[in-house]
Design a protein around this motif. Sequence first.
Motif, short mmCIF file in Angstrom:
data_model
loop_
_atom_site.label_atom_id
_atom_site.label_comp_id
_atom_site.label_asym_id
_atom_site.label_seq_id
_atom_site.Cartn_x
_atom_site.Cartn_y
_atom_site.Cartn_z
N ASP A 12 0.82 -1.21 0.00
CA ASP A 12 0.00 0.00 0.00
C ASP A 12 0.86 1.26 0.00
O ASP A 12 0.48 2.27 -0.61
N ASP A 23 -7.95 10.39 -6.24
CA ASP A 23 -8.87 9.35 -5.77
C ASP A 23 -8.13 8.06 -5.45
O ASP A 23 -8.41 7.40 -4.44
N GLU A 24 -7.20 7.70 -6.31
CA GLU A 24 -6.44 6.46 -6.10
C GLU A 24 -5.56 6.58 -4.86
O GLU A 24 -5.47 5.65 -4.05
N SER A 27 -7.72 6.35 -1.77
CA SER A 27 -8.11 4.96 -1.51
C SER A 27 -6.96 4.18 -0.89
O SER A 27 -7.14 3.40 0.06
N ALA A 28 -5.76 4.41 -1.38
CA ALA A 28 -4.58 3.75 -0.82
C ALA A 28 -4.33 4.22 0.61
O ALA A 28 -3.98 3.42 1.50
N HIS A 30 -6.58 5.32 2.73
CA HIS A 30 -7.62 4.72 3.57
C HIS A 30 -7.26 3.28 3.93
O HIS A 30 -7.34 2.88 5.11
N LYS A 31 -6.86 2.52 2.94
CA LYS A 31 -6.52 1.12 3.17
C LYS A 31 -5.31 0.99 4.08
O LYS A 31 -5.26 0.13 4.98
N ALA A 67 -9.17 11.06 4.07
CA ALA A 67 -9.12 9.61 4.30
C ALA A 67 -8.40 9.31 5.61
O ALA A 67 -8.81 8.45 6.39
N THR A 71 -10.48 7.75 8.84
CA THR A 71 -10.09 6.38 9.21
C THR A 71 -9.49 6.31 10.61
O THR A 71 -9.73 5.35 11.35
#
Length: 378
Positions: A12, A23-24, A27-28, A30-31, A67, A71
């Motif tokens: 990640d 956006d990508e 998302s990374a 967040h993960k 994010a 999180t």
Amino acid sequence: MTAHRARLTEIDIRRLIKATDDDERASAAHKLCRSIDRVHLDEADREAAQKIIRVLANDAAELVRRALAVTLKSSDLLPRDVARQLAADIDSIALPVIGSSPAFSDEDLMEIVRAGSSVRQVAIAARPSVSRDVSEVLGGLGCEQAVRTLASNDNADISETTLGTVIDRFGNTPEIVAALAYRQVLPLEITERLVALAGEAVREHLISRHAVAPETAILLSGYARERATVDLIDQAGASADLETFMAQLNARKALTASLLLRALARGRMSLFEYGIAELAATPHSRAWLMVHDAGPLGLKAIYDRAGLPPRLFQAFRAGVDTWRQLSAEGADTSGESFRERMLERFMTQRPNAPRDDLAYLMERLDQPAQPAGRTLAA
């Protein structure tokens, strides 16, 4: 950190570094944040994770910082300096952290309140726990919505002084008065102030929820004129010490002939006995003898000594005689059915009582029986 989790985190991190699309990268982020928050970290891993968090907090993309904030808003992994940094960001990033993060000190939260942003004050007021010091600043400086939120938050430690401040500031705001009234615990003085400000439904809640201290019930009688939805005579049933209750009534000039006549007509003989004993400055045992066992002149003697109106004596006489007759017939004077029979028979005698008292008693005849737990021993 387990090998699986370490590999996942490394993947990640590479994805986060290489991604060019916001956006990508969000998302990374967040993960990655979810991954490091869920796994047990030793001290070295924790330091490494917090370095990553600081990088994310400084990312130029709003989506990445959001994010991170969303999180890790409740995580103890978020360093205090990062929490403060995010709290100074735009609302969409700041509010989740302000509303949940354990990283803030009380001083941090009070500083945010004093800065004056209403939405941030509301977020602090709604936190899972709010300390007494933070509550004090909110109560004194917070906007109306923040104070309403604070009052509704039973996990907020609010001192009696702060509750008083809130009433001083927003006593004319029904929503805040109601929010205060529905708190799980209220000091007596605050309850009394709220009784004076609240509408009928909220007053009734104050009485039922707080088991009605005698002082509150006494105060309520003044606003309700002894005929409100919540009845002072019924509330006396919650008192285990009628002698003290009557003394408190008398001290507040609420121990009236009207109250005693209504109590007697409803079969509340103990309330009448203790009430007339208090007014006559006589021990209850002596008052009991004069009411019940001193012949036809005993009641008149203690009635006069109590300073009750001469014109109402015959109505009281009728009440005492009715109670005696029913008792002689073997009626259980402690039951609610006795109260109903007592009131019905008393009213059939057309007692010479004030119109307001007769109207009150007629209303009581039309009301359903009270639950057993609300009765008062005769």
